[in-house]
Design a protein around this motif. Structure first.
Motif, PDB file in Angstrom:
ATOM      1  N   LEU A 171       4.035  16.782   7.433  1.00 15.38           N
ATOM      2  CA  LEU A 171       3.610  15.579   6.696  1.00 15.38           C
ATOM      3  C   LEU A 171       4.035  14.320   7.449  1.00 15.38           C
ATOM      4  O   LEU A 171       3.284  13.337   7.521  1.00 15.38           O
ATOM      5  N   GLU A 172       5.240  14.360   8.030  1.00 13.19           N
ATOM      6  CA  GLU A 172       5.716  13.180   8.783  1.00 13.19           C
ATOM      7  C   GLU A 172       4.801  12.902   9.976  1.00 13.19           C
ATOM      8  O   GLU A 172       4.502  11.750  10.280  1.00 13.19           O
ATOM      9  N   HIS A 173       4.352  13.974  10.623  1.00 15.17           N
ATOM     10  CA  HIS A 173       3.460  13.738  11.771  1.00 15.17           C
ATOM     11  C   HIS A 173       2.120  13.170  11.315  1.00 15.17           C
ATOM     12  O   HIS A 173       1.576  12.259  11.941  1.00 15.17           O
ATOM     13  N   ILE A 174       1.609  13.691  10.195  1.00 16.24           N
ATOM     14  CA  ILE A 174       0.351  13.137   9.667  1.00 16.24           C
ATOM     15  C   ILE A 174       0.549  11.659   9.343  1.00 16.24           C
ATOM     16  O   ILE A 174      -0.308  10.818   9.633  1.00 16.24           O
ATOM     17  N   ALA A 175       1.722  11.327   8.763  1.00 19.04           N
ATOM     18  CA  ALA A 175       2.003   9.921   8.431  1.00 19.04           C
ATOM     19  C   ALA A 175       2.004   9.055   9.686  1.00 19.04           C
ATOM     20  O   ALA A 175       1.472   7.938   9.690  1.00 19.04           O
ATOM     21  N   GLU A 176       2.594   9.586  10.773  1.00 20.47           N
ATOM     22  CA  GLU A 176       2.623   8.821  12.043  1.00 20.47           C
ATOM     23  C   GLU A 176       1.204   8.540  12.527  1.00 20.47           C
ATOM     24  O   GLU A 176       0.884   7.432  12.932  1.00 20.47           O
ATOM     25  N   VAL A 177       0.370   9.578  12.472  1.00 23.73           N
ATOM     26  CA  VAL A 177      -1.009   9.415  12.962  1.00 23.73           C
ATOM     27  C   VAL A 177      -1.757   8.414  12.081  1.00 23.73           C
ATOM     28  O   VAL A 177      -2.475   7.533  12.573  1.00 23.73           O
ATOM     29  N   LEU A 178      -1.554   8.528  10.766  1.00 20.97           N
ATOM     30  CA  LEU A 178      -2.266   7.611   9.861  1.00 20.97           C
ATOM     31  C   LEU A 178      -1.742   6.179   9.972  1.00 20.97           C
ATOM     32  O   LEU A 178      -2.393   5.237   9.532  1.00 20.97           O
ATOM     33  N   ALA A 179      -0.548   6.033  10.569  1.00 19.94           N
ATOM     34  CA  ALA A 179       0.026   4.680  10.676  1.00 19.94           C
ATOM     35  C   ALA A 179      -0.570   3.897  11.856  1.00 19.94           C
ATOM     36  O   ALA A 179      -0.366   2.694  11.964  1.00 19.94           O
ATOM     37  N   VAL A 180      -1.328   4.591  12.731  1.00 18.25           N
ATOM     38  CA  VAL A 180      -1.945   3.869  13.867  1.00 18.25           C
ATOM     39  C   VAL A 180      -2.991   2.906  13.313  1.00 18.25           C
ATOM     40  O   VAL A 180      -3.815   3.280  12.471  1.00 18.25           O
TER      41      VAL A 180
END
Ligand code: ATP
Length: 617
Positions: A338-347
């Motif tokens: 989930l944290e990685h998905i959050a990082e990607v969505l934060a771009v």
């Protein structure tokens, strides 16, 4: 050729539904993000949890029956046969129903997981569709794949199992405990006190070095993945240079390191974990409750019938603790996904105005109006103060040393990124004011690596304009010098790229990409070293195809070999992100500046290598 697979969920496109689902607000935290990704599955998750709760309730009935029978027997009597049969029958039915309900609840959560995956992938793909195209051109494209595929799958436990497992793990001890408190609060308190002390004592030991060990574990996993990727992606180079042992060495060291870290972690946590497991095992609980019961009865604090429910239920009460701790391990892994998905969505997205207009039609000029660009705030500028106009229908070649900014210049035209200062204008319109769809439809790009989808050649060619007729497609393929080769394939235009019949050489794929650009019929064309990897046979065909493609279009060609662009209308010589010379081939040779130097050096090299020097444009 790069093959981009296109599964049912693999196409990068933003649907209206996806836009509606994704919502506009960015996720505030991981919890918000989890709720947002699972939104369409909330109803099913709640149903799954309710079924799990019901399962606990049904599972409790046989215990109540056993307690009632035992207490009756202790009192020296027994239920009549009919009542007994009814009670035992109810126990059996409830025990079966309990397992069934839990199974159905887990099934419902798996259905929820399927809905979650579709929604999460829609949100990610919708996000990708609005990211700067430049984000996909470097290492980050593998991050996109990881988020859409691995991370979404990695969250399976958190949606498909955790809701039912956690309800079960929490209610399985809570329901009997509530009952036991009603029976005798003192024995219950003793029981709960014992469990709290055991957990409180063993937890610090179990969690000792957790954060440093989990960091080491993650780092070891990353290193293992990197060594596998290095070995697989570079296998040709590795083998050609006979260094497979060295590359294999990195992999073996990484695999060994991961095994060592895992072993150390297991060794450190095994002791405290086994101690906890032993302290709350059914046998231990039965022994301790038996002891406490004897004490209570001998001291006259309660009768033995009161102790019966504790003896029947107490042994299983801690099972929830073990179930929760197993579930937590899986949830920690899901949290990383989930944290990685959050990082990607934060771009950040490329900003697009609500009232963005389409670019005008017809022949279009491209203007760089004092454009500067840097890849990040702390890197030196890749382009500095570029001020140039590319007239409609002309061919402009970009030449210069490696890292001089040619690719960056070319990629600002289809708006891979926005300039840091200045503006790129097409047909007089700042690209930031234009709709991204119209920018991409007006500016076609042919890369040195041809991106092919794993669909038919027909669909690959018509990708830019699916409504194109077959006649237009064939005409484009002929102009791209690839029609005859396609007709040699058993299924012709229906051959699926990448299938056993559909393997194309790099040069052939390049010509399919040119046919695609011809179909797109965009007034602006960016050729990013389109012949860089072509073999001599293909190069002639590609050059002929490109000749047909550039006709009448505002074209920018990135060229390393100067003899491919000597007929360009204008040549821009770049150095350290600036245009340092410009003119036609002849003008630049006469000026005897940097271009002339580059030309002489390449001519000497070409003579040495026996190169015949064919024109690209
Ligand atoms: N994705 C990126 N992230 C960060 N810096 C980049 C990126 N791409 C290019 N650069 C840097 O920007 C500068 C210009 O690079 P660019 O690729 O535009 O040059 P080029 O003339 O096309 O080089 P080459 O001929 O080697 O392809 C270089 O310093 C390069 O290191």
């Amino acid at each position: 050729m790069k093959l981009v697979s296109e599964g049912a969920e693999g196409r990068i496109e933003a649907t209206g539904e996806a836009k509606a689902r994704s919502g506009a607000a960015p996720a505030k935290g991981l919890k918000d993000l989890y709720l947002r990704l699972t939104r369409p599955a909330h109803g099913l998750i709640v149903q799954g949890m309710a079924l799990s709760a019901l399962s606990v309730a049904f599972g409790f009935v046989p215990y109540l029956v056993a307690i009632a029978i035992a207490q009756k027997a202790l009192a020296g009597s027994m239920f009549d046969a009919q009542a007994l049969a009814l009670m035992v029958g109810a126990s059996v039915v409830c025990a079966v129903a309990s397992r069934l309900l839990f199974g159905i609840g887990t099934g419902v959560c798996h259905r929820a997981d399927a809905d979650f995956r579709v929604n999460a992938r829609h949100i990610l793909l919708d996000h990708f569709s609005r990211l700067p195209l430049g984000w996909f051109s470097d290492r980050t494209s593998s991050e996109a794949k990881q988020a859409v595929s691995d991370d979404v799958l990695g969250m399976h436990q958190s949606v498909g199992h955790a809701p039912t497992d956690l309800v079960n793990a929490v209610l399985t001890p809570l329901v009997p405990l509530a009952y036991l408190f009603a029976v005798d609060w003192r024995l219950s308190l003793l029981l709960v006190g014992y469990l709290v002390v055991v957990v409180a004592v063993s937890m610090p030991f179990m969690m000792r070095d957790y954060s440093s060990l989990s960091k080491q574990y993650n780092a070891a996993n990353v290193e293992l993945s990197a060594s596998v990727v290095e070995m697989v992606e570079g296998i040709e180079v590795v083998k050609a240079f006979g260094s497979s042992k060295r590359a294999g060495g990195r992999f073996r060291a990484a695999a060994q390191n991961l095994a060592d870290v895992t072993y150390t972690w297991t060794k450190l946590s095994a002791g405290p974990f086994s101690l906890l497991a032993a302290s709350i095992s059914p046998g231990m609980m039965l022994a301790l409750i038996g002891l406490a019961s004897c004490l209570f009865v001998m001291n006259g604090w309660c009768d033995f019938a009161t102790c019966v429910p504790f003896l029947v239920l107490g042994a299983n009460i801690p099972s929830g603790i073990m179930a929760v701790s197993a579930s937590m391990g899986f949830l920690r892994l899901a949290k990383q996904n989930l944290e990685h998905i959050a990082e990607v969505l934060a771009v950040d997205h490329l900003p697009e105005k609500g009232d963005a207009e389409d670019l005008p039609s017809g022949g279009l000029d491209v203007v760089f109006d004092r454009v500067s660009f840097a890849y990040s705030s702390d890197s030196s500028p890749a382009l500095c103060d570029i001020d140039v106009r590319l007239a409609p229908g002309t061919v402009t070649a970009l030449v210069g040393g490696s890292g001089s900014g040619k690719t960056t210049f070319a990629r600002l035209i289809p708006r891979f990124w926005d300039p840091v200062s200045g503006a790129v204008r097409i047909g007089g319109k700042d690209l930031r004011e234009a709709s991204s769809e119209s920018v991409l439809s007006k500016a076609a790009v042919v890369f040195q690596e041809s991106m092919m989808l794993g669909v038919s050649i027909r669909d690959n060619i018509k990708l830019a304009r699916p409504a194109a007729s077959d006649a237009e497609m064939v005409e484009a393929a002929k102009a791209a010098q690839i029609h005859e080769r396609i007709m040699e394939l058993p299924l012709g235009y229906d051959t699926v790229i990448g299938s056993s019949d559909g393997s194309l050489s790099g040069g052939e794929a390049q010509r399919v990409a040119i046919a695609r650009a011809l179909i797109q019929d965009a007034p602006i064309l960016v050729l990013d070293e389109a012949t860089a990897h072509a073999d001599p046979e293909n190069e002639t065909a590609i050059q002929e195809a490109l000749g047909n493609l550039v006709r009448g279009r505002t074209t920018v060609v990135i060229a390393h070999r100067l003899n491919t662009v000597i007929h360009a209308d204008r040549i821009l010589v770049m150095e350290s992100g600036r245009i340092v010379e410009e003119g036609t081939h002849e003008q630049l040779l006469e000026a005897r500046g940097r271009y002339a130097g580059l030309w002489e050096a390449q001519q000497a090299g070409a003579c040495f290598a026996g190169h015949d020097g064919k024109d690209l444009v």
